[in-house]
Structure formats: structure tokens, C-alpha cells
Scaffold this motif. Structure first.
Motif, PDB file in Angstrom:
ATOM      1  N   ASN A 189     103.686  53.209  77.780  1.00 17.46           N
ATOM      2  CA  ASN A 189     104.055  53.252  79.278  1.00 17.46           C
ATOM      3  C   ASN A 189     103.106  54.674  79.631  1.00 17.46           C
ATOM      4  O   ASN A 189     102.821  55.555  79.185  1.00 17.46           O
ATOM      5  N   GLN A 224      98.327  47.218  76.985  1.00 18.68           N
ATOM      6  CA  GLN A 224      98.657  48.739  77.124  1.00 18.68           C
ATOM      7  C   GLN A 224      99.873  48.731  75.914  1.00 18.68           C
ATOM      8  O   GLN A 224      99.896  50.288  75.689  1.00 18.68           O
ATOM      9  N   SER A 225     100.482  48.094  75.815  1.00 13.40           N
ATOM     10  CA  SER A 225     101.597  48.237  74.776  1.00 13.40           C
ATOM     11  C   SER A 225     101.040  48.710  73.254  1.00 13.40           C
ATOM     12  O   SER A 225     101.797  49.403  72.497  1.00 13.40           O
ATOM     13  N   SER A 237     105.309  48.522  81.161  1.00 16.62           N
ATOM     14  CA  SER A 237     104.420  48.243  82.681  1.00 16.62           C
ATOM     15  C   SER A 237     104.836  49.461  83.432  1.00 16.62           C
ATOM     16  O   SER A 237     104.435  49.196  84.774  1.00 16.62           O
ATOM     17  N   HIS A 249      92.254  53.481  84.044  1.00 16.70           N
ATOM     18  CA  HIS A 249      93.027  52.917  83.030  1.00 16.70           C
ATOM     19  C   HIS A 249      93.437  51.423  83.177  1.00 16.70           C
ATOM     20  O   HIS A 249      93.295  50.571  82.543  1.00 16.70           O
ATOM     21  N   SER A 305      98.150  50.368  73.178  1.00 20.85           N
ATOM     22  CA  SER A 305      97.202  51.564  73.259  1.00 20.85           C
ATOM     23  C   SER A 305      98.016  52.808  73.928  1.00 20.85           C
ATOM     24  O   SER A 305      98.425  53.550  73.099  1.00 20.85           O
ATOM     25  N   THR A 306      98.095  52.810  75.117  1.00 27.04           N
ATOM     26  CA  THR A 306      98.828  53.949  75.709  1.00 27.04           C
ATOM     27  C   THR A 306     100.534  54.056  75.715  1.00 27.04           C
ATOM     28  O   THR A 306     100.969  54.883  75.790  1.00 27.04           O
ATOM     29  N   ASN A 351      99.390  43.930  79.989  1.00 24.16           N
ATOM     30  CA  ASN A 351     100.859  44.511  79.436  1.00 24.16           C
ATOM     31  C   ASN A 351     100.722  44.725  77.974  1.00 24.16           C
ATOM     32  O   ASN A 351     100.945  45.752  77.252  1.00 24.16           O
ATOM     33  N   ASN A 395      92.227  48.152  81.417  1.00 22.35           N
ATOM     34  CA  ASN A 395      93.006  47.000  80.984  1.00 22.35           C
ATOM     35  C   ASN A 395      92.525  45.707  81.801  1.00 22.35           C
ATOM     36  O   ASN A 395      92.648  44.671  80.970  1.00 22.35           O
ATOM     37  N   SER A 416      99.628  51.917  85.211  1.00 22.66           N
ATOM     38  CA  SER A 416      98.791  52.340  84.090  1.00 22.66           C
ATOM     39  C   SER A 416      98.491  53.855  84.320  1.00 22.66           C
ATOM     40  O   SER A 416      99.073  54.331  85.331  1.00 22.66           O
ATOM     41  N   CYS A 417      97.752  54.426  83.320  1.00 26.67           N
ATOM     42  CA  CYS A 417      97.259  55.553  83.367  1.00 26.67           C
ATOM     43  C   CYS A 417      96.423  56.094  84.250  1.00 26.67           C
ATOM     44  O   CYS A 417      95.212  56.498  83.654  1.00 26.67           O
TER      45      CYS A 417
END
Ligand code: PMP
Ligand code: GLU
Length: 399
Positions: free
Chosen positions: A272, A266-267, A67, A101, A269-270, A263, A105, A96-97
Motif C-alpha cells: 500500500n 503493486q502488491s 489499493s 508510480h 512491489s510497494t 493491484n 503501474n 499508488s505512491c
């Protein structure tokens, strides 16, 4: 090869495609003038670049928590407190990116198949596609009858038992128009009362909040004094405010259940967002507003110049006067009437401008309104002057 239905159902980003196309033409030595860019043309401030170099030197080149680093989440929390007087703990914030992004999410964590998000139109090109990618349905709410200002009435008209939220992007991409505070208050009251549904959220995309003209003030639901924290998903990024589009750092502040689900996504996929970019974002958020104020003043001068030029010289192009951001949304419907067969859509007009006059602009159809084109003024004054002269030339039937 068979491509998934989900991927086949979405369009590539037209704004990014046009920006890339004009950069390519320029690199080939073509004298192209780009009104396409969706990114500030200012260099990223030196102190931000130095913070990234320093982070690299200090060895910040490995994974961080998914995160984001604690210092950055704390700085984002402080920003929310300072700007909107709302307190967020670190577990209510996700880095996020980029803003895009962050939105991806949000919708992935919020929507089940067939659930709806109300999208005021004209809208930024990616909202509809990200919602569709998440299995949701964008429900388009046309704002053109009210000078592009979204209202509670428009929200009510588009509500259904499947509605899960509404996007508020004020000032907006592509019009630059700010919603009226009164309308934001009314929407806040309505959502808070539960009349929009018990699980309905305002997705506040505040990415242009610091680029506002004429001394007007930014206002969002969190500032309404209505204790809207539990009903709001606030998305933002450092991309536009500090001219850091390539850093890819955006963030979301929202109820912690949603942040926790985002979170997890995101964990898987990308992971951090890029570690040293996070240190750049931290320096940006802590570094004051001088850079942004100067940039904003420059954008305001360019807006005034463009509006004045078109008003005096190209009467069949009628711009919406933007309150903020760096886009001029221009009504081209007179061109359809006067140009004969050749130009009958916003994309045929943009093709004509690019092919015959080397001027890049984005067709309004991509934002949900085919009677318009978008001209970005994230270009130097010299470029703007040259580009507008070419547009005057292109509308030769006015001579
Ligand atoms: N929201 C809006 C309205 C935008 O115009 C943009 C521009 N790209 C974004 C979000 C996302 O920006 P980024 O992903 O570059 O942070
Ligand atoms: N938001 C910008 C635009 O509208 C940048 C490109 C993109 O991400 O769409 O042009």
C-alpha cells in the motif's frame, strides 16, 4: 558489474536531478536561484498536516489494503463524480505512491514487449522512460507545428497495429498549454469508434487540472459526454493540487480489469502507499479548494510577470504563454545564433546559466525539444525577479 539492459536503457530524471542540485547548492550557502523545481513552493496546508498527525496518533501506522483505504477511494470516486460527472466504484480505483508510480503501474499492466504508446512532444521527462521500463516503445508525436497542441491528425499519423494508447497531459508539463476541447472531442470519437484499435486507451494525466489561468476551463475525455470510461485511464495525484509532493500519493481510475492487474503489481512491489499519507490525501480531497485557488492566483501573477519581463527585456528568449501548470517553456534558438560557439544546445545554455550566473533551469532536450529551456515559476516573486535579472545579464549580447 553487469547492469540489466532495461536499467541501462533509461535516463535518470533530469527534473529531479536539477531540483536536487539547486537545493544542494543552496544548502552549501550558494546564492542559487532555482527555476528548476517541479513542485509548488507553498507549504502544505495546516489541516492536511494535522490530519496526518491525527492519523499517527490514532495508530494508523500499519499496512492498509494494497489499493488504499476505502475512505480514500470513495473520496476519489466522489471527486470524479463532482468534477467530470463520471461514476467510479472503489474496484475501479487504485491509490499508488504518487502520480509517477500510478503511471508505472499503468504501463506495466497494459504493455507487452514492443507495444507502443503515442507521446505528444514536448513531454514530461518520465513518460518515455516509464514506458521503456515496461517493455513498451514511446512513439513521439511532435506538436511544435501547432503551438504545442496535440490533435487527432497527429494521433492518426503515429498509429500502428502495435499502438495501445496515447498520453494526454493538458495543461502540459513542460509547456503549460491546454489542448483545444474540439481536438479532445475528436480524439474521443475516434477512439470510441474503434478506429485506433479495439484495445487502445487514452491515458489522461490530469495532474495540473486545478492550475489553469485566464478563466479557462479544464477539459478531459471523461467530460466529453461521449461515455469514454471504458476507453480512458485517468491518472492524477494530490502532489501539485495541494502542494503535497513529498506525501507520494497518486491514483488511477480505469476499467476494473486493468486496476486489478495494477493491484497485483503493486502488491508485489510497494504494497500500500504510505498509510498516514493516505489520511493526508483524504483530508486534502475533502477540504475544499481555497488553498488551491490562492496558489493558482499566485502562479498566474508570476506567469504574467515573467512573460512581461522577458518580452520587454530579453527579446531573444521567447516564452510559450502557458494556460496552466507552473512552467514557462522558453524558445532559446536566437541564443544559438547570437552567442557564438559557446551555446549550441539547451543543456550548454543551462550549464552556462548555472555555472556563470547560479541560475538553475531544465534543458528542453530532456522534454524532447532542444530549442527550449523550462523555467519553473514555483519560486517566490523575489527569487523570480532576481533570477530574471541574472538571465538578462547572461544574455549580454543584447545590451
Ligand atoms: N505527471 C506529470 C505531467 C508531472 O509533471 C508529474 C510531476 N512529478 C507527475 C505526473 C507525477 O507527480 P508525482 O509522482 O509527484 O505525484
Ligand atoms: N514533475 C515535476 C517536474 O517535471 C517533478 C519532478 C519529476 O517528478 O519529474 O519537474
Amino acid at each position: 558489474m553487469k547492469i540489466s539492459c532495461r536499467a541501462s536503457s533509461i535516463k535518470p530524471s533530469a527534473t529531479l536531478a536539477i531540483t536536487a542540485k539547486s537545493k544542494k547548492l543552496a544548502s552549501e550557502g550558494k546564492d542559487v536561484i532555482s527555476f528548476g523545481a517541479g513542485e509548488p513552493d507553498f507549504d502544505t496546508p495546516e489541516y492536511i498536516k494535522n490530519a496526518v498527525k491525527d492519523a499517527l496518533d490514532r495508530g494508523h501506522t500499519k499496512y492498509t489494503p494494497v489499493s488504499g483505504i476505502d475512505e480514500l477511494k470513495t473520496a476519489i470516486g466522489q471527486k470524479f463524480l463532482k468534477d467530470y460527472n463520471v461514476r467510479y466504484d472503489n474496484n475501479e480505483i487504485l491509490v499508488s505512491c504518487g502520480g509517477k508510480h500510478a503511471l508505472f503501474n499503468v504501463f506495466s499492466a497494459l504493455l507487452d514487449e514492443g507495444e507502443e504508446i503515442i507521446v505528444p512532444s514536448p513531454y514530461w521527462v518520465s513518460y518515455t522512460e516509464i514506458i521503456k521500463l515496461s517493455g513498451g516503445v514511446p512513439v513521439i508525436a511532435d506538436t511544435s507545428s501547432n503551438r504545442f497542441k496535440f490533435t487527432l491528425e497527429m494521433l492518426k499519423k503515429n498509429l500502428s497495429p502495435k499502438s495501445r494508447g496515447v498520453i494526454i497531459n493538458s495543461p502540459s508539463n513542460p509547456t503549460g498549454v491546454l489542448m483545444d476541447e474540439k481536438d479532445i472531442m475528436e480524439i474521443a470519437d475516434f477512439v470510441k469508434s474503434g478506429k485506433a484499435g479495439n484495445d487502445f486507451y487514452i491515458i489522461s494525466d490530469d495532474i495540473y487540472e486545478k492550475i489553469i489561468f485566464d478563466g479557462k476551463r479544464f477539459f478531459n475525455v471523461l467530460m466529453s459526454g461521449r461515455d469514454m470510461k471504458n476507453h480512458t485511464i485517468a491518472v492524477n495525484a494530490v502532489s501539485k493540487t495541494y502542494s503535497m509532493t513529498g506525501f507520494r500519493i497518486g491514483y488511477t481510475a480505469a476499467p476494473k480489469e486493468l486496476i486489478s492487474a495494477m493491484n497485483s503489481i503493486q502488491s508485489q512491489s510497494t504494497s500500500n502507499p504510505t498509510t498516514f499519507s493516505q489520511y493526508g490525501a483524504l483530508a486534502a480531497l475533502k477540504g475544499g479548494e481555497d488553498f488551491t485557488l490562492n496558489m493558482r492566483n499566485e502562479f498566474e501573477k508570476r506567469r504574467d510577470f515573467m512573460v512581461d519581463f522577458l518580452g520587454k527585456n530579453v527579446k531573444s528568449l521567447k516564452p510559450v504563454i502557458p494556460d496552466g501548470a507552473f512552467y514557462l517553456f522558453v524558445d532559446i534558438s536566437d541564443v544559438f545564433k547570437k552567442s557564438g560557439e559557446r551555446i549550441n544546445s539547451s543543456s550548454s545554455f543551462c550549464d552556462y546559466l548555472l555555472e556563470d550566473y547560479l541560475v538553475a533551469a531544465v534543458p528542453g532536450a530532456e522534454f524532447g525539444n532542444d530549442n527550449f529551456i523550462r523555467l519553473s515559476f514555483a519560486a517566490s516573486m523575489d527569487m523570480i525577479k532576481k533570477g530574471l535579472e541574472r538571465i538578462r545579464e547572461a544574455i549580454s549580447w543584447e545590451k
